[in-house]
Design a protein around this motif. Structure first.
Motif, PDB file in Angstrom:
ATOM      1  N   GLY A 156      15.946  -0.049  -2.093  1.00 46.01           N
ATOM      2  CA  GLY A 156      17.381   0.123  -2.246  1.00 46.01           C
ATOM      3  C   GLY A 156      17.834   1.515  -1.844  1.00 46.01           C
ATOM      4  O   GLY A 156      18.787   1.670  -1.053  1.00 46.01           O
ATOM      5  N   ASP A 157      17.173   2.543  -2.346  1.00 46.87           N
ATOM      6  CA  ASP A 157      17.523   3.909  -1.981  1.00 46.87           C
ATOM      7  C   ASP A 157      17.235   4.175  -0.510  1.00 46.87           C
ATOM      8  O   ASP A 157      17.959   4.932   0.148  1.00 46.87           O
ATOM      9  N   PHE A 158      16.185   3.548   0.027  1.00 49.17           N
ATOM     10  CA  PHE A 158      15.877   3.713   1.446  1.00 49.17           C
ATOM     11  C   PHE A 158      17.016   3.169   2.308  1.00 49.17           C
ATOM     12  O   PHE A 158      17.418   3.796   3.296  1.00 49.17           O
ATOM     13  N   ARG A 159      17.543   2.027   1.931  1.00 47.67           N
ATOM     14  CA  ARG A 159      18.653   1.456   2.698  1.00 47.67           C
ATOM     15  C   ARG A 159      19.895   2.339   2.606  1.00 47.67           C
ATOM     16  O   ARG A 159      20.616   2.514   3.595  1.00 47.67           O
ATOM     17  N   ARG A 160      20.142   2.883   1.428  1.00 48.34           N
ATOM     18  CA  ARG A 160      21.287   3.787   1.296  1.00 48.34           C
ATOM     19  C   ARG A 160      21.096   5.052   2.134  1.00 48.34           C
ATOM     20  O   ARG A 160      22.044   5.577   2.718  1.00 48.34           O
ATOM     21  N   ASP A 161      19.867   5.526   2.201  1.00 45.76           N
ATOM     22  CA  ASP A 161      19.595   6.740   2.964  1.00 45.76           C
ATOM     23  C   ASP A 161      19.738   6.523   4.457  1.00 45.76           C
ATOM     24  O   ASP A 161      20.215   7.399   5.180  1.00 45.76           O
ATOM     25  N   THR A 162      19.336   5.353   4.929  1.00 47.91           N
ATOM     26  CA  THR A 162      19.284   5.110   6.375  1.00 47.91           C
ATOM     27  C   THR A 162      20.426   4.260   6.910  1.00 47.91           C
ATOM     28  O   THR A 162      20.659   4.234   8.124  1.00 47.91           O
ATOM     29  N   GLY A 163      21.115   3.530   6.041  1.00 48.67           N
ATOM     30  CA  GLY A 163      22.149   2.612   6.500  1.00 48.67           C
ATOM     31  C   GLY A 163      21.598   1.310   7.036  1.00 48.67           C
ATOM     32  O   GLY A 163      22.346   0.503   7.608  1.00 48.67           O
ATOM     33  N   MET A 164      20.295   1.065   6.866  1.00 54.93           N
ATOM     34  CA  MET A 164      19.684  -0.173   7.350  1.00 54.93           C
ATOM     35  C   MET A 164      19.995  -1.317   6.395  1.00 54.93           C
ATOM     36  O   MET A 164      20.250  -1.109   5.209  1.00 54.93           O
ATOM     37  N   SER A 165      19.963  -2.530   6.917  1.00 58.90           N
ATOM     38  CA  SER A 165      20.248  -3.708   6.094  1.00 58.90           C
ATOM     39  C   SER A 165      18.988  -4.159   5.372  1.00 58.90           C
ATOM     40  O   SER A 165      17.892  -3.651   5.600  1.00 58.90           O
ATOM     41  N   ALA A 166      19.181  -5.149   4.504  1.00 59.92           N
ATOM     42  CA  ALA A 166      18.049  -5.699   3.754  1.00 59.92           C
ATOM     43  C   ALA A 166      17.333  -6.811   4.509  1.00 59.92           C
ATOM     44  O   ALA A 166      16.396  -7.407   3.979  1.00 59.92           O
ATOM     45  N   ASP A 167      17.751  -7.097   5.741  1.00 58.93           N
ATOM     46  CA  ASP A 167      17.129  -8.169   6.510  1.00 58.93           C
ATOM     47  C   ASP A 167      15.633  -7.933   6.682  1.00 58.93           C
ATOM     48  O   ASP A 167      15.167  -6.794   6.772  1.00 58.93           O
ATOM     49  N   ARG A 168      14.916  -9.042   6.775  1.00 58.71           N
ATOM     50  CA  ARG A 168      13.466  -8.972   6.967  1.00 58.71           C
ATOM     51  C   ARG A 168      13.110  -8.125   8.186  1.00 58.71           C
ATOM     52  O   ARG A 168      12.191  -7.305   8.148  1.00 58.71           O
ATOM     53  N   GLU A 169      13.857  -8.312   9.273  1.00 62.29           N
ATOM     54  CA  GLU A 169      13.553  -7.580  10.499  1.00 62.29           C
ATOM     55  C   GLU A 169      13.784  -6.084  10.332  1.00 62.29           C
ATOM     56  O   GLU A 169      12.992  -5.261  10.791  1.00 62.29           O
ATOM     57  N   ALA A 170      14.889  -5.721   9.674  1.00 63.33           N
ATOM     58  CA  ALA A 170      15.206  -4.307   9.493  1.00 63.33           C
ATOM     59  C   ALA A 170      14.189  -3.620   8.597  1.00 63.33           C
ATOM     60  O   ALA A 170      13.842  -2.450   8.812  1.00 63.33           O
ATOM     61  N   MET A 171      13.693  -4.327   7.593  1.00 60.56           N
ATOM     62  CA  MET A 171      12.762  -3.725   6.635  1.00 60.56           C
ATOM     63  C   MET A 171      11.304  -3.829   7.077  1.00 60.56           C
ATOM     64  O   MET A 171      10.408  -3.318   6.405  1.00 60.56           O
TER      65      MET A 171
END
Length: 286
Positions: A156-171
């Motif tokens: 969760g914090d990683f997504r906030r830091d990077t702006g990446m989505s929670a999608d399988r591909e993005a993660m």
């Protein structure tokens, strides 16, 4: 599916193999006993994100008091090494009788793991929670740091830091980085981030992604998530049956390697049987 063991007979799982890591808010000490009696392989009392800054001292004292009660044991998620609360967390927990280890929030450098480990008397294992782009970039350094026990993904914090989505591909990239860095650092497989929400089908789907990425644990936010995570991350009975038959056949032919595929299959079979024994999964019909 592998039926979970009843809570009263749940076996103790070694932390290097622990599948479900249950985060428990330190502001609710009345829930600690129930968490400890749950299906969770590892209970993590959380004095970081789950606690407002104005209540840190009180929550820390409640955690220490519970850990110093005979028979109580747990991990503790502590505040990050750059925070004003990190030193107080370590000072208070250093002599806590039931402390199994700490989960260091927002780890970005190997030195933060080493400093935490040394301040705790160089005897308490540190799970490094990686939650930022800098942490992912330094994941191998963190994994190789003295005292590092496992890596965990603060998704969760990683997504906030990077702006990446929670999608399988993005993660996929940060997950792969943690898996590869864990291997390069000689650590067990990393612990994936939690699934938010109460849907067990979604939890099951996301836990399967955890396994497919090579991760071997998952953070949990609710007690009822833990048996689902344990089941999905465990080898299936079909896998155990295959491993049992392969090893039986391998022994019957004098343990002779016939071709290049035998060694990889032998390694996989032995790993499956190790996990099956640890988790109490038996082959079909045996």
């Amino acid at each position: 599916m592998n039926a979970p063991l009843p809570a009263s007979t749940t076996r103790e799982i070694a932390p290097e193999l622990a599948r479900s890591w249950l985060l428990v808010a330190a502001t609710r000490p009345e829930t600690f006993d129930d968490a400890a009696a749950s299906h969770a392989d590892a209970v993590v009392l959380d004095i970081e994100d789950a606690v407002d800054a104005s209540h840190k001292d009180e929550a820390r004292e409640d955690v220490i008091r519970w850990l110093n009660t005979e028979g109580n044991r747990a991990w503790v998620r502590i505040n990050d090494a750059t925070s004003d609360h990190w030193s107080a967390d370590l000072e208070g927990l250093r002599s806590a009788a039931g402390l199994k280890g700490v989960m260091l929030a927002k780890t970005e450098f190997g030195s933060q793991v080493e400093d935490t480990f040394n301040r705790l008397g160089a005897r308490v294992p540190v799970v490094a929670l990686v939650e930022s782009a800098i942490g992912i970039e330094n994941a191998t350094e963190i994994a190789r740091a003295k005292g590092a026990f496992r890596l965990a993904f603060g998704s969760g914090d990683f997504r906030r830091d990077t702006g990446m989505s929670a999608d399988r591909e993005a993660m996929a990239y940060p997950r792969a980085r943690l898996v590869i860095s864990s291997r390069a650092g000689g650590l067990p497989g990393p612990i994936d981030g939690p699934t938010v929400g109460s849907s067990h089908p979604i939890l099951r789907e996301q836990s399967a992604i955890t396994v497919s990425m090579g991760m071997t644990g998952k953070l949990c936010l609710q007690t009822d998530q833990t048996p689902v995570v344990n089941e999905v991350i465990s080898p299936t009975r079909t896998d155990v049956e295959w491993a049992y038959e392969f090893l039986e056949d391998f022994d019957a032919r004098g343990r002779i390697v016939r071709d290049g595929s035998d060694l990889p299959r032998l390694g996989r079979a032995r790993k499956i049987m190790q996990l099956a024994e640890a988790f109490g999964v038996t082959p079909n019909g045996r």
